[in-house]
Motif scaffolding. Structure first.
Motif, PDB file in Angstrom:
ATOM      1  N   SER A   1     106.013 -26.829  71.507  1.00 47.31           N
ATOM      2  CA  SER A   1     106.213 -27.399  70.167  1.00 47.31           C
ATOM      3  C   SER A   1     104.864 -27.697  69.516  1.00 47.31           C
TER       4      SER A   1
ATOM      5  N   PHE B   1     112.744 -20.602  70.759  1.00 47.69           N
ATOM      6  CA  PHE B   1     111.702 -21.321  70.024  1.00 47.69           C
ATOM      7  C   PHE B   1     111.284 -22.582  70.786  1.00 47.69           C
ATOM      8  N   ALA B   2     112.234 -23.166  71.510  1.00 46.85           N
ATOM      9  CA  ALA B   2     111.943 -24.429  72.196  1.00 46.85           C
ATOM     10  C   ALA B   2     111.133 -24.224  73.476  1.00 46.85           C
TER      11      ALA B   2
ATOM     12  N   LYS C   1     120.226 -25.611  72.559  1.00 47.63           N
ATOM     13  CA  LYS C   1     119.528 -26.692  71.843  1.00 47.63           C
ATOM     14  C   LYS C   1     120.517 -27.641  71.175  1.00 47.63           C
TER      15      LYS C   1
ATOM     16  N   LYS D   1     124.809 -22.456  72.670  1.00 55.40           N
ATOM     17  CA  LYS D   1     123.894 -23.230  71.816  1.00 55.40           C
ATOM     18  C   LYS D   1     123.209 -24.298  72.670  1.00 55.40           C
TER      19      LYS D   1
ATOM     20  N   ALA E   1     113.234 -19.209  61.800  1.00 56.26           N
ATOM     21  CA  ALA E   1     114.690 -19.134  61.610  1.00 56.26           C
ATOM     22  C   ALA E   1     115.060 -18.030  60.620  1.00 56.26           C
TER      23      ALA E   1
ATOM     24  N   ASP F   1     117.190 -20.651  68.975  1.00 55.51           N
ATOM     25  CA  ASP F   1     116.667 -22.024  69.092  1.00 55.51           C
ATOM     26  C   ASP F   1     116.079 -22.282  70.480  1.00 55.51           C
ATOM     27  N   SER F   2     116.752 -21.771  71.496  1.00 50.81           N
ATOM     28  CA  SER F   2     116.275 -21.988  72.865  1.00 50.81           C
ATOM     29  C   SER F   2     114.958 -21.267  73.081  1.00 50.81           C
TER      30      SER F   2
END
Lengths: 371, 211
Positions: A152, A179-180, B153, B151, A166, A176-177
């Motif tokens: 991050s 990116f995390a 996150k 999902k 996004a 999302d995962s």
């Protein structure tokens, strides 16, 4: 003769001292002198924007605190090492150096990075009139040490300044995962060496354990960590050695989980981001034998952002010690495959054996139905 | 065709239309989920499709199966037929032993099935228990763990509460193997009607033919 010898001695000593010191010392300009003025938040400079032809006010303030925590300060780089056209300060003048300084050339030191950058998409956009400078991404006076940074922090401090992932990753499942847990350049600079960073996360305080905290708990020094944990001396923490480390921590009443991230090593190749060359073949990463997990390290972070890196056997990723990081297929628990095979074989054999019994006993039933 | 109009008195209307629709959507959904599931887990060895296609297909079909589950649940709860799945606790042990004895022994000797399938008593004691656990525990667990994996996150807090993504994956994968294995047994047992295809036909027509 004596005078000459004395002169030579002094001259020689002076050369020696000058050679052994950094340019800032040689020129006698210290950071503190620069900060006498530049630590003033109201210090500004009026200039004219050459595109819009409007007057703009530029801040000349340098946050000393941020600079002191920067990677450049950590490495002993002084103000005049980069602002190299300042050779001396003339305190008799209101402005003790030239009003306009030359642009800082990062490539004077970061030659390899500059070389990689030349082929990158960020260089290519100059054709469209957009000039990307090093500091557009990295900043200048407060460039942080990134080796210990979380995904991050890495992405937020660089790529996310301009890009909104996004908008461009619709094709990517579980974006999302990704990116995390995965740094942008892992996929976007395919040549860059990658590493899995593991950190201990204290489940009681909900914070990462710093290297100091971990070592305090274990009652050892940084130098003694590997020799304590790596009992077979192969310069790598094997799974059984890791079991022992976890046990040691539990005995000290530390309940920690390992958090993992896939990041790029601090390497010039990270600048070679080329259009259309991003890694899009999921199978490269999501496979049990993926080279992306060849390097796995436990990070012991110091307060100043530096780290000690301890290599660990990649099989730890398949264990339940790393419960918060899972790549489909890539870090799968192999034991589950064996259990799964047994479950499937059980079902198939159950049906198969019953069918066999059914075939073998069919004469009995045929005889009975005739009756 | 309504049961009252059954031409043959031996025909019993045991699978109403909503159940048949649910069953076949579920069956085809399971086949897709199993195929894509293997592709996802063993991407380095199986090349049916790309991993991203497999994941997307797995997600879409997963949602169809989840929606379909609610069709099943609302039909069985709304019609009160859910009691078909609830065993009679006083008799269940004895019935289950008799049924197990039939499958493991009496069947081979041509002895009659101790259970006769009717609309009111559709499942034998073993089926009743197995389906009760599957429909009310295992399938919801598979759907919820699948949602969490879809999902990660978004459901991070729940996932952490349950011990992390690898724990959720373990539940999902073990149930995946269980359901795949169940499919072998289920299809095989479906051949144990008065003819090997009788139960399959019944699941299309709704009528079970008793001999």
């Amino acid at each position: 003769m004596n005078i000459l010898t004395g002169f030579n001695l002094r001259y020689g000593l002076a050369i020696l001292v000058l050679c052994s010191l950094s340019p800032s010392w040689a020129w006698g300009v210290e950071n503190a002198e620069c900060l006498e003025c530049h630590s003033d938040e109201s210090l500004t400079k009026e200039s004219t924007d050459n595109i819009l032809n409007t007057e703009i006010t530029e801040s000349l303030y340098v946050d000393e605190e941020s600079f002191n925590h920067s990677i450049h300060n950590d490495n002993g780089i002084a103000c005049v090492d980069c602002h190299a056209d300042i050779e001396e300060l003339n305190w008799d003048e209101e402005l003790p150096h030239a009003a306009t300084l030359e642009s800082v050339c990062c490539c004077s030191c970061h030659e390899e990075s500059a070389e990689e950058f030349k082929d990158s998409v960020h260089m290519e956009i100059r054709k469209k009139g957009v000039t990307m400078t090093c500091y557009a991404c990295h900043g200048y006076h407060d460039v942080k040490p990134m080796e210990a940074a979380l995904v991050s922090e890495r992405a937020n401090s660089v790529c996310l300044k301009c890009h909104n992932p996004a908008h461009t990753h619709d094709w990517l499942p579980a974006a999302d995962s990704h990116f995390a847990f995965v740094e942008c350049v892992v996929c976007h600079a395919p040549e860059v060496p990658r590493t899995i960073n593991l950190r201990f996360y204290d489940l009681v305080t909900n914070q990462f354990l710093s290297g100091d905290q971990l070592l305090d708990t274990l009652g050892i020094e940084y130098d003694a960590f590997m020799t304590t944990v790596d009992t077979n001396g192969n310069q790598q923490i094997d799974t059984d050695e890791f079991d022992d480390l976890i046990l040691m921590l539990k005995q000290k009443d530390v309940h920690a989980a390992l958090r993992a991230e896939l990041v790029a090593e601090i390497n010039p190749l990270a600048h070679n981001i080329r259009s259309g060359s991003a890694q899009k073949d999921c199978g490269n990463c999501h496979a049990a034998d993926s080279p992306y997990f060849n390097t796995v390290s436990i990070l012991l972070t110091n307060a100043d952002g530096s780290i000690e890196r301890c290599t660990i056997d990649r099989s730890v990723l398949q264990s339940y010690y790393v419960n918060h990081f899972y790549l489909l297929g890539g870090t799968r628990v192999k034991l589950l495959d064996k259990i799964g095979l047994l479950i499937l074989a059980g079902g198939a054999c159950g049906a198969g054996l019953h069918l066999l019994g059914r075939i073998l006993t069919s004469p009995i039933r045929r005889k009975k139905s005739k009756k | 065709m309504h049961p009252q109009h059954a031409l043959n008195q031996q025909m019993d209307y045991v699978h109403p239309a909503p159940v048949r629709v649910w069953h076949w959507i579920n069956a085809s959904g399971f086949l897709f989920l199993i195929l894509t599931g293997f592709q996802i887990r063993y991407a380095e060895s199986i090349n049916l499709m790309t991993l991203s296609h497999a994941i997307n297909l797995h997600n879409y079909v997963g949602f169809v199966v989840i929606a379909n589950y609610f069709l099943w649940l609302s039909y069985y709860l709304g019609s009160g037929k859910i009691k078909l799945y609830i065993p009679d606790l006083r008799r269940v042990v004895g019935l289950a032993i008799r049924q197990a004895r039939y499958y493991g022994f009496d069947f081979f000797l041509g002895r009659p099935n101790p259970h006769t399938m009717t609309a009111e008593n559709k499942f034998n004691a073993l089926q009743q228990q197995a389906y009760l656990v599957i429909m009310l525990v295992l399938l919801p667990a598979q759907m919820i763990s699948g949602l969490f994996l879809w999902k990660v996150k978004g459901y991070e807090e729940y996932i952490n509460l349950l011990g992390g993504i690898k724990v959720i994956d373990t539940i999902h994968v073990l149930l995946f193997f269980f359901f795949t294995s169940f499919l072998f047994i289920h299809c095989y047992l479906a051949t144990l009607g008065h003819t090997p295809l009788a139960h399959f036909k019944a699941m299309f027509t709704g009528y079970e033919n008793h001999h």
